[in-house]
Design a protein around this motif. Structure first.
Motif, PDB file in Angstrom:
ATOM      1  N   LYS A 387     -31.559 -46.155  23.639  1.00  0.00           N
ATOM      2  CA  LYS A 387     -30.322 -46.837  24.014  1.00  0.00           C
ATOM      3  C   LYS A 387     -29.253 -45.829  24.360  1.00  0.00           C
ATOM      4  N   GLY A 388     -28.398 -46.197  25.288  1.00  0.00           N
ATOM      5  CA  GLY A 388     -27.279 -45.354  25.664  1.00  0.00           C
ATOM      6  C   GLY A 388     -26.063 -46.189  26.007  1.00  0.00           C
ATOM      7  N   LYS A 389     -24.932 -45.522  26.208  1.00  0.00           N
ATOM      8  CA  LYS A 389     -23.688 -46.224  26.470  1.00  0.00           C
ATOM      9  C   LYS A 389     -22.820 -45.378  27.378  1.00  0.00           C
ATOM     10  N   VAL A 390     -22.223 -46.038  28.382  1.00  0.00           N
ATOM     11  CA  VAL A 390     -21.261 -45.396  29.265  1.00  0.00           C
ATOM     12  C   VAL A 390     -19.910 -46.064  29.085  1.00  0.00           C
ATOM     13  N   VAL A 391     -18.908 -45.298  28.739  1.00  0.00           N
ATOM     14  CA  VAL A 391     -17.534 -45.803  28.606  1.00  0.00           C
ATOM     15  C   VAL A 391     -16.781 -45.403  29.884  1.00  0.00           C
ATOM     16  N   VAL A 392     -16.279 -46.411  30.573  1.00  0.00           N
ATOM     17  CA  VAL A 392     -15.565 -46.162  31.826  1.00  0.00           C
ATOM     18  C   VAL A 392     -14.084 -46.470  31.603  1.00  0.00           C
ATOM     19  N   ARG A 393     -13.230 -45.483  31.807  1.00  0.00           N
ATOM     20  CA  ARG A 393     -11.792 -45.629  31.593  1.00  0.00           C
ATOM     21  C   ARG A 393     -11.057 -45.841  32.904  1.00  0.00           C
TER      22      ARG A 393
END
Length: 393
Positions: A387-393
């Motif tokens: 699993k992974g996660k991308v945080v887009v600001r």
């Protein structure tokens, strides 16, 4: 936002006056006793449609299930009067307001029963999903009172006022024909009205309390998930992130403003949104204390979001190695690009997330541009624990 409060319904029906309004054994148009929701990524869907609310009869049950998806979800009710039990999955919630006990991957299910009438708001504990729904529980309207024998019209009780003068017990006739209150009696003030907006901006939670009595005490406690604000302790437990107490000397309208603590402010800056539960307790003389809870989603102000976005990089890189995404979480600015590189020998993988999917390969790279802000979780469909996660600001 709608208030969460206990609702007591007392219905007295004169059968003769209603004629054919009630059929024997129940009320016309009675609500169903069961309903269900299907949990999908980023939404609750009432079974058989796309709505986020269902209506059932008092004492009924609602089933929840998350059969398929690439994220983690749960269901948390704001008010009391609901008892949820997990029927499938990893957790073991029993007689709880939240099911599962912590957000879980696909494959979980649960059942919630509702003993009291009212509106029950619920949400997912993962704040970036902004998932909400409600269950409307209608009161049981089947209890009837039979009319007096020989007539189809209910009788109206009458009160004979006590003649003034004489006794020292009070309770005489007041000037103008009304009945005077008995000596020592106390008039109960009306219930306070509490207003808290469901969506707010910034690091201060605001609301109002309108009350009629003097010496009123108002206590506000703002709570968030421990895991969200990175506080020590169990992930599912709520932790206080702001408190305030006010006392008034006269009736009127009281404004509330509770500033979040440093942990909550940092969490809001990281994710741009923060889900909190606002508990307002109003204590009036004679009446006592009454508490209402409100689910509120806070959004970072535009200036704070702009500062965070400017500080985020335009690119990020993730390696697929040892059946892991490394690093598991990356951050980019809106419009940024993430590049995944296969470095796991001959082991095949793919990258599957909301709006993007790579091919299943054992080597090479995959790039994806993320055009909107938010948090995007992804997995390898061959190895679900990747699993992974991308945080887009």
């Amino acid at each position: 936002m709608r208030r969460r409060r206990k609702v007591a319904a007392v219905v007295v029906v004169a059968a003769g006056a209603l004629g054919c309004g009630l059929a024997a054994g129940g009320a016309i148009g009675a609500a169903p006793t069961t309903a269900s929701f299907v949990v999908v990524d980023n939404a609750f869907q009432a079974a058989g449609g796309s709505g986020t609310s269902v209506t059932i009869a008092q004492g009924g049950k609602v089933d929840f299930a998350y059969p398929d998806g690439a994220d983690e979800h749960d269901v948390r009710f704001v008010r009391d009067g609901v008892a949820c039990t997990q029927t499938d999955g990893v957790g073991n919630a029993t007689n709880s307001k939240v099911v599962p006990p912590a957000p879980e991957e696909e494959g979980w299910a649960g059942t919630c029963t509702f003993a009291q009438a009212g509106t029950y708001q619920f949400f997912c504990d993962v704040p970036e999903h902004d998932m909400k729904g409600s269950v409307v529980v209608e009161a049981d309207l089947t209890t009837t009172t039979a009319p007096p024998t020989g007539t189809g019209t209910p009788t109206t009780p009458t009160t004979t006022p006590t003649t003034s003068g004489g006794g020292g017990n009070g309770g005489g006739t007041a000037p103008g024909g009304g009945t005077a209150p008995a000596a020592g009696s106390t008039t109960t003030p009306p219930a306070p009205r509490i207003a808290v907006a469901q969506r707010q901006k910034g690091t201060v939670v605001r609301g109002t309390v309108t009350h009629a009595g003097a010496r009123t005490r108002v206590a506000v406690d703002v709570r968030a998930q421990r895991g969200t604000v990175k506080a020590p302790g169990r992930r599912t437990a709520l932790v206080s992130v702001g408190k305030a107490t006010r006392r008034t000397s006269a009736g009127g309208r009281l404004a509330m403003a509770i500033r979040l603590d440093a942990r909550a402010r940092a969490a809001l800056q990281r994710a741009h949104r923060l889900a909190v539960t606002v508990r307002v307790t109003v204590t009036l003389p004679v009446v006592g204390a009454a508490t209402e809870s409100f689910a509120v989603v806070l959004a970072a102000r535009a200036a704070a979001q702009a500062r965070a976005a400017a500080a985020a990089p335009a690119k990020a890189a993730v390696s697929l190695k040892n059946i892991r995404f490394t690093p598991a979480t990356v951050t980019v600015r809106k419009g940024g690009t993430v590049t995944w590189t296969w470095r796991d020998g001959g082991t095949p993988h793919d990258v599957v997330g909301p709006g993007f999917r790579s091919k299943i390969v054992a080597k090479g790279t995959f790039k994806h541009r993320l055009a909107r802000a938010g948090t995007f979780r992804y997995v390898c469909s061959i190895h679900p624990k990747m699993k992974g996660k991308v945080v887009v600001r």
